[in-house]
Write a protein that holds these residues in place. Structure first.
Motif, PDB file in Angstrom:
ATOM      1  N   PHE A  60       1.761  50.281  58.225  1.00  0.00           N
ATOM      2  CA  PHE A  60       2.914  49.425  58.523  1.00  0.00           C
ATOM      3  C   PHE A  60       4.139  49.872  57.730  1.00  0.00           C
ATOM      4  CE2 PHE A  60       5.530  45.668  57.586  1.00  0.00           C
ATOM      5  CZ  PHE A  60       5.851  45.280  58.871  1.00  0.00           C
ATOM      6  N   GLN A  61       3.929  50.245  56.461  1.00  0.00           N
ATOM      7  CA  GLN A  61       5.041  50.686  55.612  1.00  0.00           C
ATOM      8  C   GLN A  61       5.650  51.988  56.148  1.00  0.00           C
ATOM      9  OE1 GLN A  61       5.879  48.518  53.332  1.00  0.00           O
ATOM     10  NE2 GLN A  61       4.036  47.321  53.739  1.00  0.00           N
ATOM     11  N   ALA A  62       4.785  52.924  56.517  1.00  0.00           N
ATOM     12  CA  ALA A  62       5.261  54.193  57.074  1.00  0.00           C
ATOM     13  C   ALA A  62       5.994  53.959  58.387  1.00  0.00           C
ATOM     14  CB  ALA A  62       4.073  55.139  57.289  1.00  0.00           C
ATOM     15  N   LEU A  89       4.011  63.247  57.823  1.00  0.00           N
ATOM     16  CA  LEU A  89       3.414  64.329  57.050  1.00  0.00           C
ATOM     17  C   LEU A  89       4.146  64.539  55.729  1.00  0.00           C
ATOM     18  CD1 LEU A  89       1.246  66.548  57.066  1.00  0.00           C
ATOM     19  CD2 LEU A  89       2.909  68.069  58.160  1.00  0.00           C
ATOM     20  N   VAL A  90       5.485  64.510  55.782  1.00  0.00           N
ATOM     21  CA  VAL A  90       6.282  64.667  54.553  1.00  0.00           C
ATOM     22  C   VAL A  90       5.979  63.532  53.581  1.00  0.00           C
ATOM     23  CG1 VAL A  90       8.624  64.666  53.599  1.00  0.00           C
ATOM     24  CG2 VAL A  90       8.132  65.951  55.686  1.00  0.00           C
ATOM     25  N   MET A  91       5.949  62.295  54.109  1.00  0.00           N
ATOM     26  CA  MET A  91       5.643  61.132  53.272  1.00  0.00           C
ATOM     27  C   MET A  91       4.235  61.242  52.684  1.00  0.00           C
ATOM     28  SD  MET A  91       6.956  58.178  52.215  1.00  0.00           S
ATOM     29  CE  MET A  91       7.974  57.189  53.310  1.00  0.00           C
ATOM     30  N   ALA A  92       3.287  61.705  53.498  1.00  0.00           N
ATOM     31  CA  ALA A  92       1.900  61.832  53.051  1.00  0.00           C
ATOM     32  C   ALA A  92       1.763  62.877  51.935  1.00  0.00           C
ATOM     33  CB  ALA A  92       0.999  62.201  54.229  1.00  0.00           C
ATOM     34  N   ILE A 293      -3.872  60.497  55.039  1.00  0.00           N
ATOM     35  CA  ILE A 293      -3.957  60.813  56.474  1.00  0.00           C
ATOM     36  C   ILE A 293      -3.417  59.649  57.311  1.00  0.00           C
ATOM     37  CG2 ILE A 293      -5.566  61.163  58.409  1.00  0.00           C
ATOM     38  CD1 ILE A 293      -5.155  63.667  56.730  1.00  0.00           C
ATOM     39  N   PHE A 294      -3.703  58.421  56.862  1.00  0.00           N
ATOM     40  CA  PHE A 294      -3.273  57.241  57.618  1.00  0.00           C
ATOM     41  C   PHE A 294      -1.755  57.053  57.582  1.00  0.00           C
ATOM     42  CE2 PHE A 294      -7.604  56.267  58.199  1.00  0.00           C
ATOM     43  CZ  PHE A 294      -7.705  55.224  59.111  1.00  0.00           C
ATOM     44  N   VAL A 295      -1.073  57.678  56.642  1.00  0.00           N
ATOM     45  CA  VAL A 295       0.391  57.629  56.616  1.00  0.00           C
ATOM     46  C   VAL A 295       0.941  58.279  57.885  1.00  0.00           C
ATOM     47  CG1 VAL A 295       2.487  58.341  55.405  1.00  0.00           C
ATOM     48  CG2 VAL A 295       0.462  57.689  54.092  1.00  0.00           C
ATOM     49  N   VAL A 296       0.357  59.399  58.265  1.00  0.00           N
ATOM     50  CA  VAL A 296       0.785  60.122  59.471  1.00  0.00           C
ATOM     51  C   VAL A 296       0.519  59.270  60.712  1.00  0.00           C
ATOM     52  CG1 VAL A 296       0.581  62.265  60.797  1.00  0.00           C
ATOM     53  CG2 VAL A 296       0.252  62.302  58.312  1.00  0.00           C
TER      54      VAL A 296
END
Length: 346
Positions: A60-62, A89-92, A293-296
Motif C-alpha cells: 500500500f505504501q509503495a 524496483l528502485v524503492m526495493a 519483492i513485495f515492494v515491486v
C-alpha cells in the motif's frame, strides 16, 4: 497494548529485544490459565502480522507513493505510467540496502527528514484552512451531518462504521498490535509509562493531521469531485487548489513517509516471522528478501486490490490482539497502580 508489549517482552541472547502481541498473548494468557488460547492467538496474530506487513505496511505504501510520483511526472502522459515496476524496483533496492545490507545512513536521513516533511504538511494545511477560515464552520457541519444524521444512516450506518474502522487502521494502527512490537524495545522501569507515551500517536495522527486533511479536502470542494479521485491523488488536488506547487512537496513527503513506514513494518513482520520460525540470520534474510519483492508488486497492482488484502489481514490482527488485551486488562491495571503508588511515594 503498549504497556503489555513492554511487560512481556523477551531479551534475546544477542541483547536485542522481542516483544508484541505474540509474546503477551502466549505468556500473559498462560499466567491467567488460558495457555492454549494464548498459544493459538499468538500464532494467528503472527501470521496476519506478516501478511499485514507485506500488504498495508509495504504494498500500500509503495502504491500510494508511486501514484503521487506519477501525478507530478505527467499522470497518464508520464514515462512511468505503464512502468510502475521500475519505481518499485528502485524503492526495493534502497529498502533492501537498509534492512538487508544494514546501510543505516539512508534510514538516518529518512528519520530526520520525515518529521520535517510532517511539519511542512501541517503548515500547508493550516495556511489553506486560514485562507478559507470562513468555510471551516460549514466543513465541520458537513462532517457531523455525514456521520450522525439521516444522510449518514441512509448511506448504511454499519457500512460507514466499518469504512471508518478500515481507514483508522491505516491512520494510527491503534489496536492492531503493531505499535507494541516497536514500543517493546524502549528502556523503562515501568511498562505503563510506554502506554502513556503511545497515547500521543493516535492523537497526532488522527485527531490533528487527519482532521486537517479532511478540512482541506472539504473547504477546497474536492470532496465532491467528479474526476473519480481517491487516496493521495484526491489530497494532492485539494492542496494544489491554493498552493500550486504543493503536489511536488507532497510527492517527496509521500515517498519519505512510505519508506519510513516500510522500514517499520519490515521490523514488525520480521519479529512475527522469527516468533513462528525461530531466529537465525538466514531465516531473517529470507523474510527481508520477500518483503523487498513485495515492494515491486505493490507499485504495480491496483490500489483497490492492495487495500482489500491489507484491510482483511489488519482486521484479523486487531481481532486477535484486542481479545488478548481485553483478557489481560487486569495486568495493565496492576501496572498502572504500581506506577502511581511509586510516584506518589517519591
Amino acid at each position: 497494548e503498549c504497556t503489555l508489549g513492554v511487560k512481556y517482552r523477551v531479551i534475546n541472547k544477542d541483547g536485542t529485544v522481542s516483544g508484541g502481541p505474540m509474546y503477551y498473548l502466549s505468556k500473559g494468557l498462560k499466567e491467567i490459565g488460558l495457555e492454549s488460547l494464548g498459544k493459538y492467538l499468538a500464532i494467528l496474530f503472527s501470521i496476519c502480522c506478516i501478511g499485514g506487513a507485506l500488504g498495508g505496511g509495504n504494498m500500500f505504501q509503495a502504491n500510494q507513493s508511486f501514484q503521487q510520483f506519477l501525478n507530478i511526472t505527467g499522470g497518464e502522459n508520464s514515462y512511468f505510467y505503464d512502468k510502475a515496476w521500475i519505481y518499485g524496483l528502485v524503492m526495493a533496492v534502497i529498502l533492501g540496502a537498509v534492512i538487508i545490507g544494514g546501510i543505516k545512513s539512508i534510514a538516518k536521513v529518512t528519520e530526520k527528514l520525515v518529521p520535517f516533511m510532517a511539519i511542512i504538511y501541517v503548515l500547508a494545511a493550516m495556511i489553506i484552512i486560514l485562507l478559507n477560515s470562513s468555510l471551516v464552520g460549514d466543513a465541520i457541519k458537513l462532517i457531523i451531518n455525514g456521520a450522525f444524521t439521516g444522510e449518514g444512516i441512509t448511506g448504511g450506518f454499519v457500512g460507514v462504521l466499518i469504512q471508518g474502522f478500515r481507514r483508522a487502521a491505516f491512520s494510527n494502527e491503534a489496536g492492531l498490535g503493531s505499535a507494541p512490537i516497536a514500543h517493546a524495545a524502549v528502556k523503562t522501569n515501568y511498562p505503563v509509562t510506554e502506554g502513556f507515551v503511545s497515547l500521543l500517536e493516535p492523537f497526532i495522527d488522527t485527531v490533528i493531521i487527519c482532521t486537517m486533511t479532511a478540512l482541506v479536502i472539504i473547504i477546497t470542494g474536492m470532496y465532491s469531485n467528479d474526476q473519480g479521485l481517491s487516496g493521495i491523488e484526491l489530497t494532492s488536488k485539494a492542496f494544489e487548489k491554493d498552493i500550486s506547487f504543493f503536489p511536488y512537496i507532497l510527492a517527496i513527503a509521500a515517498i519519505l513517509f512510505a519508506f519510513s513506514t516500510m522500514i517499520s513494518w519490515s521490523y514488525y513482520g520480521l519479529k512475527s516471522w522469527t516468533f513462528l520460525f525461530g531466529k537465525s540470520k538466514n531465516k531473517e534474510n529470507l523474510f527481508k528478501f520477500i518483503f523487498c519483492i513485495f515492494v515491486v508488486f505493490g507499485s504495480s497492482l491496483s490500489m483497490g486490490a492492495v487495500i482489500d488484502l491489507s484491510d482483511s489481514l489488519m482486521f484479523l490482527m486487531a481481532l486477535f490482539n484486542i481479545v488478548g488485551v481485553y483478557l489481560l486488562a487486569s495486568k495493565v491495571k496492576k501496572e498502572l497502580r504500581l506506577y502511581l503508588r511509586v510516584k506518589s511515594s517519591e
